[in-house]
Scaffold this motif. Structure first.
Motif, mmCIF file in Angstrom:
data_model
loop_
_atom_site.group_PDB
_atom_site.id
_atom_site.type_symbol
_atom_site.label_atom_id
_atom_site.label_comp_id
_atom_site.label_asym_id
_atom_site.label_seq_id
_atom_site.Cartn_x
_atom_site.Cartn_y
_atom_site.Cartn_z
ATOM 1 N N ARG A 70 42.829 31.830 34.297
ATOM 2 C CA ARG A 70 42.586 30.928 33.300
ATOM 3 C C ARG A 70 42.034 32.075 31.775
ATOM 4 O O ARG A 70 42.200 30.890 31.252
ATOM 5 N N GLU A 71 41.903 32.936 31.874
ATOM 6 C CA GLU A 71 41.429 33.697 31.007
ATOM 7 C C GLU A 71 42.633 34.546 30.173
ATOM 8 O O GLU A 71 42.352 35.397 29.275
ATOM 9 N N GLY A 72 43.986 33.710 30.800
ATOM 10 C CA GLY A 72 44.932 34.398 30.270
ATOM 11 C C GLY A 72 45.810 35.905 30.637
ATOM 12 O O GLY A 72 46.200 36.759 29.730
ATOM 13 N N ILE A 73 44.398 36.902 31.610
ATOM 14 C CA ILE A 73 44.607 38.356 32.209
ATOM 15 C C ILE A 73 45.407 38.111 33.140
ATOM 16 O O ILE A 73 46.210 37.349 34.008
ATOM 17 N N ASN A 74 46.808 39.088 32.594
ATOM 18 C CA ASN A 74 48.395 39.466 34.339
ATOM 19 C C ASN A 74 47.775 40.627 34.595
ATOM 20 O O ASN A 74 46.955 41.537 34.476
ATOM 21 N N ILE A 75 47.826 39.943 35.839
ATOM 22 C CA ILE A 75 47.699 41.236 36.929
ATOM 23 C C ILE A 75 49.462 42.081 37.181
ATOM 24 O O ILE A 75 49.610 41.756 37.318
ATOM 25 N N ASP A 76 49.174 43.270 37.066
ATOM 26 C CA ASP A 76 49.537 44.711 36.971
ATOM 27 C C ASP A 76 49.918 44.515 38.129
ATOM 28 O O ASP A 76 51.384 44.515 38.988
ATOM 29 N N CYS A 77 48.964 45.176 39.338
ATOM 30 C CA CYS A 77 49.409 45.419 40.595
ATOM 31 C C CYS A 77 47.760 45.182 41.220
ATOM 32 O O CYS A 77 47.251 44.743 41.392
ATOM 33 N N ILE A 78 48.024 44.283 43.245
ATOM 34 C CA ILE A 78 47.268 44.456 43.767
ATOM 35 C C ILE A 78 47.140 44.872 44.918
ATOM 36 O O ILE A 78 48.519 44.933 45.456
ATOM 37 N N SER A 79 45.851 44.920 45.539
ATOM 38 C CA SER A 79 45.303 45.487 46.665
ATOM 39 C C SER A 79 44.228 45.288 47.315
ATOM 40 O O SER A 79 43.626 44.889 46.420
ATOM 41 N N SER A 80 44.733 45.217 48.861
ATOM 42 C CA SER A 80 43.538 44.772 49.241
ATOM 43 C C SER A 80 43.418 45.003 50.690
ATOM 44 O O SER A 80 43.711 45.726 51.322
ATOM 45 N N SER A 81 42.104 45.026 51.025
ATOM 46 C CA SER A 81 41.706 45.258 52.781
ATOM 47 C C SER A 81 40.822 44.557 53.115
ATOM 48 O O SER A 81 39.990 43.427 52.418
ATOM 49 N N GLU A 82 40.251 44.760 53.904
ATOM 50 C CA GLU A 82 39.125 43.775 54.970
ATOM 51 C C GLU A 82 38.574 43.683 53.815
ATOM 52 O O GLU A 82 37.873 42.550 54.292
ATOM 53 N N MET A 83 37.597 44.386 52.839
ATOM 54 C CA MET A 83 36.686 44.124 52.242
ATOM 55 C C MET A 83 36.568 44.152 51.379
ATOM 56 O O MET A 83 35.820 44.454 49.944
ATOM 57 N N LYS A 84 37.835 43.623 50.538
ATOM 58 C CA LYS A 84 38.376 44.519 49.161
ATOM 59 C C LYS A 84 39.187 43.767 48.361
ATOM 60 O O LYS A 84 40.540 43.861 48.946
ATOM 61 N N VAL A 85 39.328 43.464 47.896
ATOM 62 C CA VAL A 85 40.508 42.596 46.708
ATOM 63 C C VAL A 85 40.736 43.525 45.234
ATOM 64 O O VAL A 85 39.617 43.325 44.353
ATOM 65 N N ALA A 86 41.284 44.105 44.383
ATOM 66 C CA ALA A 86 41.352 44.562 43.519
ATOM 67 C C ALA A 86 42.518 44.406 43.242
ATOM 68 O O ALA A 86 43.714 44.279 43.442
ATOM 69 N N CYS A 87 42.652 44.390 41.119
ATOM 70 C CA CYS A 87 43.238 43.973 40.633
ATOM 71 C C CYS A 87 43.673 45.029 39.790
ATOM 72 O O CYS A 87 42.503 45.253 38.449
ATOM 73 N N VAL A 88 44.849 45.934 38.923
ATOM 74 C CA VAL A 88 45.255 46.737 37.837
ATOM 75 C C VAL A 88 45.236 45.638 36.837
ATOM 76 O O VAL A 88 46.304 44.726 36.725
ATOM 77 N N ILE A 89 45.023 45.452 35.932
ATOM 78 C CA ILE A 89 44.946 45.237 34.500
ATOM 79 C C ILE A 89 44.781 45.749 33.705
ATOM 80 O O ILE A 89 44.917 47.352 33.350
ATOM 81 N N ALA A 90 44.931 45.032 32.266
ATOM 82 C CA ALA A 90 45.549 45.549 30.792
ATOM 83 C C ALA A 90 43.600 46.108 30.577
ATOM 84 O O ALA A 90 42.623 45.687 31.060
ATOM 85 N N GLY A 91 43.369 47.603 30.115
ATOM 86 C CA GLY A 91 42.267 48.563 30.131
ATOM 87 C C GLY A 91 41.381 47.283 28.889
ATOM 88 O O GLY A 91 39.812 46.953 29.607
ATOM 89 N N ASP A 92 41.762 46.888 28.275
ATOM 90 C CA ASP A 92 40.911 46.638 27.022
ATOM 91 C C ASP A 92 40.741 45.099 27.401
ATOM 92 O O ASP A 92 40.005 44.183 26.785
ATOM 93 N N ARG A 93 41.379 43.868 28.663
ATOM 94 C CA ARG A 93 40.701 43.222 29.325
ATOM 95 C C ARG A 93 39.988 43.150 30.124
ATOM 96 O O ARG A 93 39.511 41.906 31.139
ATOM 97 N N LEU A 94 39.040 44.068 30.496
ATOM 98 C CA LEU A 94 38.443 44.839 31.823
ATOM 99 C C LEU A 94 37.129 43.678 31.184
ATOM 100 O O LEU A 94 36.171 42.263 32.202
#
Ligand code: ADP
Ligand code: ASP
Ligand code: MG
Length: 419
Positions: A373-397
Motif C-alpha cells: 500500500r505504501e508502494g514499497i518494493n520487497i527485495d528479499c524475504i526471510s522467515s523463521s518461527e518468530m520472525k518475518v524479515a524483508c529487505v527493502i531500499a534504505g531510504d524507505r525504511l
C-alpha cells in the motif's frame, strides 16, 4: 533468625548506556539517582558505557591511521572510553561522600576468549567485587571490555556493555539486571522513529532475543540469552526517571501474547549477492566458514533454488563488517567460486517479531500488504518461527516501519495521532 533475615541483601546491577552518561551533567544526574536510591540498593554494581558517541569517534580515529583497524590494538583503544566514564562516576560519588570504587575488567576478573573485537565472556572472578560490596562501596565496572588469557584487553562487540551487565548479574546472583537507557523501556517499534509505539510492561526472553537480533538496539541479544540461561530478570527502563519500564522474564503468563511484539527496523546492514555459484555440495559451507573465520556477523542468509546448475547466495552482514566482506568477495571472484559478488549498502531490513507468528496465519501477508500500500518494493524475504524479515531500499525504511506498525497497532497509532 527468620529465613528472611538470614538471606543476604541481593545485589542490584544497573547498566547505563552512552546517552545516559554523555556529559558531565548527565554523570552527575546518575550520581544523584544512585544517591537517592542507595537505601534500597545497598549492594549496587553499576556498569557504564562510554560517553555518547566516544566509541564511534575512536573507530573513526583508528580509520584515519589504519586500513585494517582490528585486533589487539583496536580493543585497547576502544576500551578507553569506558574507563573515562567509570572513573568520572567514581569521583562524582566520592565527592558526595559515597564510598565507591571503579574497576576495569582486569581489576574485576572478567575473563574472555581470545577473539579481539568480538570476545565472549568465559568467567568472572567475583571475589574483588564481593569484597568491595561487603566493604560498603558502590562498585562501578567498565562495560564492553574483558581480558584474555594473556591479560590483553578484549572487547565484546558494539553495544557490549549490556552483555557485561547481564554476565555480572548472573555471576553475582542478582535478582535483576537493570538496563537503564534513553527510552522508557521496550516498545512495539523504535519510539524515536514511530511516535505511536506501545510500551510493553513485560515481554519474554525469547521475544527480547529475537527483537534484539533483528536490530532493535535497545538490548544486546546476548544479554537476553545470558539472563535467560541464569534466570536473571531484566528490567529495561529510563535513566532519567524512576518509573517502571519493561520486565523481561520467562513467559509464564496465561494471557494470550500479542500476535506481533515488535516491528523492528535495521539500517545498519549491507546485502551481498554471489552470482553463478555452482550447484554442488560444499560451496555454501565454504562461503560461511570464510565469513565465520573473519569474525563477520551475518544477520540473514537467503539461498534461492538453483537453475541450470547455477545458484545465487544472498546474505546480509552487519554494515560494520563490510570492509572485511569486500576482501572475501574479491577472493571468491578471483577463485571462481562466484562469477560476481554484488555489494549493496543502500538497503535496510524491516522485521515483525512475535512468539505467535508461526501459529497465526496471515501475519506475513498483512505485513507485505502494508508495504505494498505504501508502494514499497520487497527485495528479499526471510522467515523463521518468530520472525518475518524483508529487505527493502534504505531510504524507505521510516515509511515502511510506520506503515507496518500502523497495520498491527492501529489503536496506539490513532491515540498518538489524536494526542
Ligand atoms: P544505550 O546507549 O543506553 O545502550 P542504545 O542506543 O543502544 O542505548 O539503545 C536505545 C535505543 O534503542 C533507543 O534510543 C531507541 O532508539 C532504540 N530502539 C530500537 N528499537 C527499540 C524498541 N523496540 N524499543 C525501545 N527502543 C528501541
Ligand atoms: N561503548 C560501546 C559501544 O558504543 C559499548 C556500549 O556502549 O555498550 O558499542
Ligand atoms: Mg546499547
Amino acid at each position: 533468625m527468620t529465613p528472611d533475615a538470614e538471606r543476604p541483601t541481593p545485589v542490584v546491577v544497573q547498566k547505563y548506556g552512552g546517552t545516559s552518561v554523555a556529559t558531565g551533567e548527565r554523570i552527575l544526574a546518575i550520581a544523584d539517582r544512585i544517591e537517592q536510591n542507595l537505601p534500597h540498593t545497598p549492594r549496587l554494581v553499576v556498569v557504564l558505557s562510554a560517553m555518547g558517541s566516544t566509541t564511534d569517534e575512536l573507530v573513526s580515529l583508528a580509520n584515519q591511521v589504519s586500513n585494517r583497524p582490528i585486533g589487539r590494538e583496536m580493543d585497547l583503544l576502544l576500551s578507553t572510553g569506558e574507563q573515562v566514564t567509570v572513573s568520572l562516576l567514581g569521583l562524582a560519588l566520592q565527592n558526595r561522600d559515597i564510598a565507591a570504587v571503579s574497576l576495569t575488567a582486569l581489576q574485576c576478573g572478567i575473563r574472555t576468549d581470545g577473539v579481539f573485537n568480538l570476545a565472549r565472556i568465559r568467567s568472572i572472578d567475583t571475589a574483588r567485587i564481593c569484597a568491595e560490596l561487603t566493604a560498603g562501596r558502590v562498585v562501578i565496572v567498565t562495560g564492553f571490555q574483558g581480558i584474555n588469557d594473556s591479560n590483553d584487553v578484549t572487547t565484546l562487540g558494539r553495544g557490549g556493555s549490556d552483555i557485561t551487565g547481564a554476565a555480572l548479574a548472573a555471576a553475582l546472583g542478582a535478582e535483576a539486571c537493570e538496563i537503564c537507557t534513553d527510552v522508557d523501556g521496550v516498545f512495539s517499534a523504535d519510539p524515536t522513529r514511530v511516535p505511536g509505539a506501545r510500551l510493553w510492561p513485560e515481554i519474554s526472553y525469547e521475544e527480547a532475543t529475537e527483537m534484539a537480533s533483528s536490530g532493535a538496539q535497545v538490548l544486546h541479544p546476548r544479554a537476553a540469552e545470558i539472563c535467560r540461561e541464569y534466570g536473571v530478570l531484566i528490567h529495561v527502563r529510563s535513566s532519567f526517571h524512576l518509573r517502571e519500564g519493561t520486565w523481561i522474564r520467562e513467559s509464564g503468563s496465561i494471557m494470550e501474547r500479542a500476535e506481533v511484539v515488535s516491528v523492528t527496523s535495521d539500517s545498519k546492514i549491507a546485502k551481498i549477492t554471489l552470482l553463478d555459484v555452482a550447484d554442488k555440495p560444499g560451496l555454501a559451507a565454504r562461503v560461511f566458514e570464510d565469513l565465520a573465520r573473519a569474525g563477520i556477523n551475518i544477520r540473514l542468509i537467503i539461498q534461492s533454488a538453483s537453475s541450470e546448475h547455477q545458484g545465487r547466495i544472498t546474505f546480509i552482514p552487519e554494515l560494520e563488517f563490510l570492509d572485511g566482506v569486500r576482501v572475501l568477495v574479491r577472493r571468491w571472484e578471483a577463485e571462481g567460486l562466484a562469477s560476481r559478488g554484488v555489494i549493496e549498502s543502500d538497503v535496510a531490513k524491516i522485521s515483525i517479531v512475535g512468539s505467535r507468528l508461526a501459529s497465526t496465519p496471515g501475519l506475513a501477508a498483512r505485513m507485505f500488504a502494508a508495504l505494498a500500500r505504501e508502494g514499497i518494493n520487497i527485495d528479499c524475504i526471510s522467515s523463521s518461527e518468530m520472525k518475518v524479515a524483508c529487505v527493502i531500499a534504505g531510504d524507505r525504511l521510516d515509511a515502511a516501519t510506520r506503515a507496518v506498525h500502523r497495520e498491527f497497532f492501529p489503536e496506539d497509532e490513532a491515540a498518538a495521532a489524536s494526542a
